[in-house]
Design an enzyme around this catalytic site. Structure first.
Site, PDB file in Angstrom:
ATOM      1  N   CYS A  87       0.846  -1.195   0.000  1.00 49.65           N
ATOM      2  CA  CYS A  87       0.000   0.000   0.000  1.00 49.65           C
ATOM      3  C   CYS A  87       0.883   1.248   0.000  1.00 49.65           C
ATOM      4  O   CYS A  87       1.572   1.503  -0.967  1.00 49.65           O
ATOM      5  CB  CYS A  87      -0.982  -0.057   1.168  1.00 49.65           C
ATOM      6  SG  CYS A  87      -2.406   1.024   0.972  1.00 49.65           S
ATOM      7  N   HIS A 195      -3.316  -5.780   0.951  1.00 50.78           N
ATOM      8  CA  HIS A 195      -2.660  -5.972   2.249  1.00 50.78           C
ATOM      9  C   HIS A 195      -2.600  -7.449   2.644  1.00 50.78           C
ATOM     10  O   HIS A 195      -3.520  -7.944   3.306  1.00 50.78           O
ATOM     11  CB  HIS A 195      -3.451  -5.235   3.336  1.00 50.78           C
ATOM     12  CG  HIS A 195      -3.327  -3.750   3.290  1.00 50.78           C
ATOM     13  ND1 HIS A 195      -2.374  -3.056   3.993  1.00 50.78           N
ATOM     14  CD2 HIS A 195      -4.035  -2.817   2.611  1.00 50.78           C
ATOM     15  CE1 HIS A 195      -2.496  -1.752   3.766  1.00 50.78           C
ATOM     16  NE2 HIS A 195      -3.505  -1.582   2.936  1.00 50.78           N
ATOM     17  N   GLU A 197      -0.935  -8.732   4.949  1.00 55.07           N
ATOM     18  CA  GLU A 197      -0.860  -8.841   6.423  1.00 55.07           C
ATOM     19  C   GLU A 197      -2.244  -8.770   7.069  1.00 55.07           C
ATOM     20  O   GLU A 197      -2.388  -9.053   8.247  1.00 55.07           O
ATOM     21  CB  GLU A 197       0.090  -7.777   6.991  1.00 55.07           C
ATOM     22  CG  GLU A 197      -0.491  -6.368   7.152  1.00 55.07           C
ATOM     23  CD  GLU A 197      -0.569  -5.574   5.844  1.00 55.07           C
ATOM     24  OE1 GLU A 197      -0.328  -6.160   4.765  1.00 55.07           O
ATOM     25  OE2 GLU A 197      -0.883  -4.366   5.916  1.00 55.07           O
TER      26      GLU A 197
END
Lengths: 221, 76
Positions: A87, A195, A197
């Site tokens: 990002c 993302h 994560e």
């Protein structure tokens, strides 16, 4: 396995990234402030997290790309250390010219925040070796400036060299050729708007991001 | 010495913000606007005698992203 997360003023996914790295390696990463000029000795993996570094002043990622730590990140990348930018981290990597292209305002002008299907375009890179070629995975996006742009010659080149890691199955931001993630020419730097994560635990609604960290951190080897 | 820097998107680079501004102008009843491109204006107050090369480097290294933007430097 020694990992590091770079923290800028305005980073807001640095802790999520740290949780992901610790979950996979069993060891908490070093959190490295942008004013540092050196990375921890022997660092094996560097993550640039999402957020709004420097309030997105000037351009998203522009100020962070000129911060002292980025020189050390750039040197490490040149030595072959894996660098993952997610990002805002992707925006920083393009602004630092470690990756080609630029990330512009989303074509629809909306901040897009939802889980999107991604197509794994290159399953041979050190980050994507845990996926099957052409596999569709679900990873959340949350961004306003994710509209990937590069000139046609650059797009042809990175496509020809297999450097498109991921494409949007359904283009959410106007990105050229549906590109969601790009590798550098050596294959050790990956920038992506989605993302991973945020998709490492069943409580997140999916765990498709976990395999990226497992592959990149050598757990699958 | 005041120096003006104009940063504009390169031709061919889509400008979603310019498009939105264009739509808003039409919504206000301003017809006849063919196109809108949004850019950035930066005013620098630099030491007298700052060289053109230094100003150019400031633009190329930070003020503009030359992947997508052009810049123009206007000296007094």
């Amino acid at each position: 396995m020694k990992t590091a997360v770079i923290v800028f003023p305005g980073s807001n996914c640095d802790r999520d990234m740290a949780v992901a790295l610790e979950q996979v390696t069993g060891k908490a990463p070093a959190m490295v402030w942008h004013r540092e000029s050196q990375l921890p000795d022997g660092v094996d993996f560097i993550a640039l997290p999402g957020g709004f570094s420097y309030g997105d002043y000037l351009r998203s990622g522009a100020m962070a790309a000129r911060s002292p730590i980025l020189r050390a990140v750039s040197d490490a990348a040149a030595r072959g250390v894996p660098v993952l930018g997610v990002c805002n981290g992707f925006q920083v990597l393009t602004e630092a010219q470690l990756l080609p292209g630029a990330l512009m305002r989303n074509a629809g002008l909306n901040f897009v925040c939802r889980t999107v299907p991604l197509k794994v375009e290159n399953s041979q890179s050190l980050f994507t070796a845990g996926y099957g070629a052409g596999e569709e995975i679900a990873i959340p996006v949350a961004h306003h400036d994710g509209n990937y742009f590069a000139d046609a010659a650059t797009l042809d080149r990175i496509e020809g060299e297999g450097r498109v890691a991921f494409r949007y199955a359904d283009n959410v931001n106007g990105s050229a050729r549906d590109i969601a993630g790009v590798l550098n020419d050596a294959g050790n730097v990956l920038g992506m708007m989605p993302h991973p994560e945020r998709a490492i635990d069943r409580a997140h609604g999916g765990t498709d991001g976990l395999r990226l960290f497992e592959a990149a951190l050598g757990v699958l080897a | 010495m005041k120096v003006n820097v104009y940063v504009t998107l390169k031709p061919g680079v889509l400008d979603p913000q310019g498009k939105a501004i264009h739509h808003a102008l039409e919504g206000l009843g301003f017809g006849g606007v063919a196109d809108v491109r949004a850019g950035r204006f930066i005013e620098l107050d630099v030491a007298d005698g700052t060289s053109d090369a230094d100003l150019d480097a400031m633009c190329a290294k930070l003020l503009a992203n030359t992947v997508i933007e052009n810049y123009r430097i206007e000296r007094p």
